[in-house]
Design a protein around this motif. Sequence first.
Motif, PDB file in Angstrom:
ATOM      1  N   GLY A   1       0.792  -1.218   0.000  1.00 24.00           N
ATOM      2  CA  GLY A   1       0.000   0.000   0.000  1.00 24.00           C
ATOM      3  C   GLY A   1       0.823   1.265   0.000  1.00 24.00           C
ATOM      4  O   GLY A   1       0.262   2.369   0.043  1.00 24.00           O
ATOM      5  N   SER A   2       2.150   1.147  -0.078  1.00 27.17           N
ATOM      6  CA  SER A   2       2.996   2.341  -0.059  1.00 27.17           C
ATOM      7  C   SER A   2       3.054   3.045  -1.404  1.00 27.17           C
ATOM      8  O   SER A   2       3.535   4.180  -1.487  1.00 27.17           O
ATOM      9  N   GLY A   3       2.585   2.392  -2.470  1.00 26.88           N
ATOM     10  CA  GLY A   3       2.562   3.014  -3.792  1.00 26.88           C
ATOM     11  C   GLY A   3       3.522   2.413  -4.791  1.00 26.88           C
ATOM     12  O   GLY A   3       3.642   2.909  -5.914  1.00 26.88           O
ATOM     13  N   LYS A   4       4.188   1.311  -4.440  1.00 26.73           N
ATOM     14  CA  LYS A   4       5.189   0.719  -5.320  1.00 26.73           C
ATOM     15  C   LYS A   4       4.589   0.271  -6.648  1.00 26.73           C
ATOM     16  O   LYS A   4       5.090   0.621  -7.729  1.00 26.73           O
ATOM     17  N   THR A   5       3.534  -0.523  -6.582  1.00 23.77           N
ATOM     18  CA  THR A   5       2.924  -1.037  -7.809  1.00 23.77           C
ATOM     19  C   THR A   5       2.253   0.083  -8.592  1.00 23.77           C
ATOM     20  O   THR A   5       2.236   0.064  -9.832  1.00 23.77           O
ATOM     21  N   THR A   6       1.710   1.079  -7.912  1.00 24.47           N
ATOM     22  CA  THR A   6       1.131   2.234  -8.611  1.00 24.47           C
ATOM     23  C   THR A   6       2.199   2.930  -9.447  1.00 24.47           C
ATOM     24  O   THR A   6       1.935   3.367 -10.582  1.00 24.47           O
ATOM     25  N   LEU A   7       3.406   3.056  -8.913  1.00 22.09           N
ATOM     26  CA  LEU A   7       4.498   3.665  -9.672  1.00 22.09           C
ATOM     27  C   LEU A   7       4.771   2.883 -10.950  1.00 22.09           C
ATOM     28  O   LEU A   7       4.925   3.476 -12.030  1.00 22.09           O
ATOM     29  N   VAL A   8       4.793   1.574 -10.859  1.00 26.87           N
ATOM     30  CA  VAL A   8       5.031   0.736 -12.039  1.00 26.87           C
ATOM     31  C   VAL A   8       3.906   0.917 -13.059  1.00 26.87           C
ATOM     32  O   VAL A   8       4.151   1.085 -14.261  1.00 26.87           O
ATOM     33  N   ARG A   9       2.670   0.887 -12.589  1.00 28.81           N
ATOM     34  CA  ARG A   9       1.529   1.033 -13.507  1.00 28.81           C
ATOM     35  C   ARG A   9       1.522   2.398 -14.175  1.00 28.81           C
ATOM     36  O   ARG A   9       1.157   2.524 -15.350  1.00 28.81           O
ATOM     37  N   ALA A  10       1.918   3.413 -13.446  1.00 28.80           N
ATOM     38  CA  ALA A  10       1.964   4.757 -14.033  1.00 28.80           C
ATOM     39  C   ALA A  10       3.007   4.824 -15.145  1.00 28.80           C
ATOM     40  O   ALA A  10       2.769   5.413 -16.207  1.00 28.80           O
ATOM     41  N   ILE A  11       4.166   4.210 -14.936  1.00 26.44           N
ATOM     42  CA  ILE A  11       5.216   4.220 -15.960  1.00 26.44           C
ATOM     43  C   ILE A  11       4.770   3.467 -17.202  1.00 26.44           C
ATOM     44  O   ILE A  11       5.087   3.857 -18.328  1.00 26.44           O
ATOM     45  N   LEU A  12       3.988   2.401 -17.011  1.00 23.37           N
ATOM     46  CA  LEU A  12       3.500   1.612 -18.140  1.00 23.37           C
ATOM     47  C   LEU A  12       2.251   2.216 -18.782  1.00 23.37           C
ATOM     48  O   LEU A  12       1.802   1.731 -19.828  1.00 23.37           O
ATOM     49  N   GLY A  13       1.674   3.237 -18.168  1.00 22.96           N
ATOM     50  CA  GLY A  13       0.431   3.804 -18.694  1.00 22.96           C
ATOM     51  C   GLY A  13      -0.752   2.892 -18.475  1.00 22.96           C
ATOM     52  O   GLY A  13      -1.665   2.837 -19.311  1.00 22.96           O
ATOM     53  N   LEU A  14      -0.764   2.170 -17.350  1.00 21.78           N
ATOM     54  CA  LEU A  14      -1.817   1.191 -17.071  1.00 21.78           C
ATOM     55  C   LEU A  14      -2.678   1.556 -15.865  1.00 21.78           C
ATOM     56  O   LEU A  14      -3.292   0.699 -15.253  1.00 21.78           O
ATOM     57  N   LEU A  15      -2.734   2.827 -15.534  1.00 24.26           N
ATOM     58  CA  LEU A  15      -3.604   3.257 -14.441  1.00 24.26           C
ATOM     59  C   LEU A  15      -5.066   3.176 -14.884  1.00 24.26           C
ATOM     60  O   LEU A  15      -5.373   3.356 -16.066  1.00 24.26           O
ATOM     61  N   PRO A  16      -5.982   2.888 -13.968  1.00 20.72           N
ATOM     62  CA  PRO A  16      -7.392   2.734 -14.347  1.00 20.72           C
ATOM     63  C   PRO A  16      -8.002   4.038 -14.840  1.00 20.72           C
ATOM     64  O   PRO A  16      -7.542   5.131 -14.473  1.00 20.72           O
TER      65      PRO A  16
END
Length: 496
Positions: free
Chosen positions: A40-55
């Motif tokens: 929940g610290s934001g690690k996977t969100t950072l990865v998704r943002a770089i890939l352009g895969l945010l909802p």
Amino acid sequence: MIPLMVEGLTVTYPNGHRALEDVTLRVGIGERWGVVGRSGSGKTTLVRAILGLLPPGTQTAGSIRVGDREVLGASERALQELRGPRVGYVPQDPFAAYDPLRTVRHHVAEAWSAHGRTPPAGAVADALGAVGIDDAPRRIRNHPHQWSGGMLQRATLVTGTAHAPVLTLADEPTSALDAELADDMLALLRRRCGAMLLISHDLALVARHTGSVLVLADGRVVQRGPATALLHAPAAEETRRLVAAAKPSPRRSMSTARSSTKPVVAEVRGVSRRYGRGPDAVTAVDNVSVTLTAGEVVGVIGRSGSGKSTLARIIGGMERPDAGIVSLNGRDAWAQRRTLRPGFVMPIFQDPVASLDRRWTLWRTLTEPLLARGERHPRAHRRELARQALARVGLTGIDVDRTPASLSVGQAQRVAIARALLARPALLIADEPTASLDVVAAAEITALLRAVADDGTALLVVSHDQQRLAGYADRIVTMTAGRLIQEGQLYYAAAS
């Protein structure tokens, strides 16, 4: 050209949750960065943002540049051109990355076919063989369920680095691998890509394979710096807590024999399990015998594909062996299936996301075992029981009306553990119960599992984390090629 430049990145999900706030990161050519932090610290969100895969509906601010291309606001076509050839991705959950109806070969070959290319002859089998998949030309015809989690994780590594990308994002790429194989895989990953951003809960692994580390807490950067210095002399309070939790529990004392006064909860004698027929057949478990008594934690270790998960399913009566005897509560497991009380055996599966019904709210999922054994409670009481169960595994404050899709993999794993414990089982079968958890959560959960055993429940724990397992297991058995090759008995006094 800098492979990755993140400047002032802020990400707010449609539900209003701010997952990242003012994050800045620069990854130069050939650099290896690690990103650590609790679930929940934001690690996977950072990865998704770089890939352009945010909802859809997610609000972003700041900038993400991969080479000379801006990711935030880019078209889907532009993003597809980046994913694969320029930015590789090794996902955290290998099971979710595969369509169960397609072969493993089909999935690996998609690294080429997704960009209108055809993989060179033999390239898929050769690449899988290079990451330790035995008999790869034959095994690529298997479907995902016929591979272990560790084998699938190695296949995702091949897929994510097929085009030698200038930047590879690796989100917990070794969580299903034993320590030796994890080091081998990361060394291979480093050779197959340019720059690397490694997301991992394994701080020692991060220190060995990255040059710099970024520490996240509640979506903010709390510390950054050289990996060895940061992990050996942490400055931020959050970093100190992560480092402290990563240290294995000390051994207290050893015993010479298992207590003969405790009742036997589960026993297998001479069990074997073979998958397939003819030359394609695989022997997963070969003439194995194990006994579990009440209040005992038995750990099972071994390399990926050694038969650990199959043995766990057999001991729990979830899979019938081809030969041998399985006894639960002193009686033949398959003869008494209709008389054994519901919840006598509860599993914690290796794939936590798939083990939860995505359509059900958490309160319904958590209390379903109670209904299965005939208990009937008002909805309000079930919701309260669910809240108590979540609090027990460190998820206080999680809305019981949420669905699994809104959880991180680590949170889903703790929900699965909470569901199993709520059933008050006599035997708990846990397959990699801490693989998806950060080091703080893993320490809390292993302490909880030890407490559950001390209350009389028998536990069989399959794990790659031998150091952590040794901190709370009474015995550890080692599997290789379907056989038990070593058994060690350990005893740890209850914490004072």
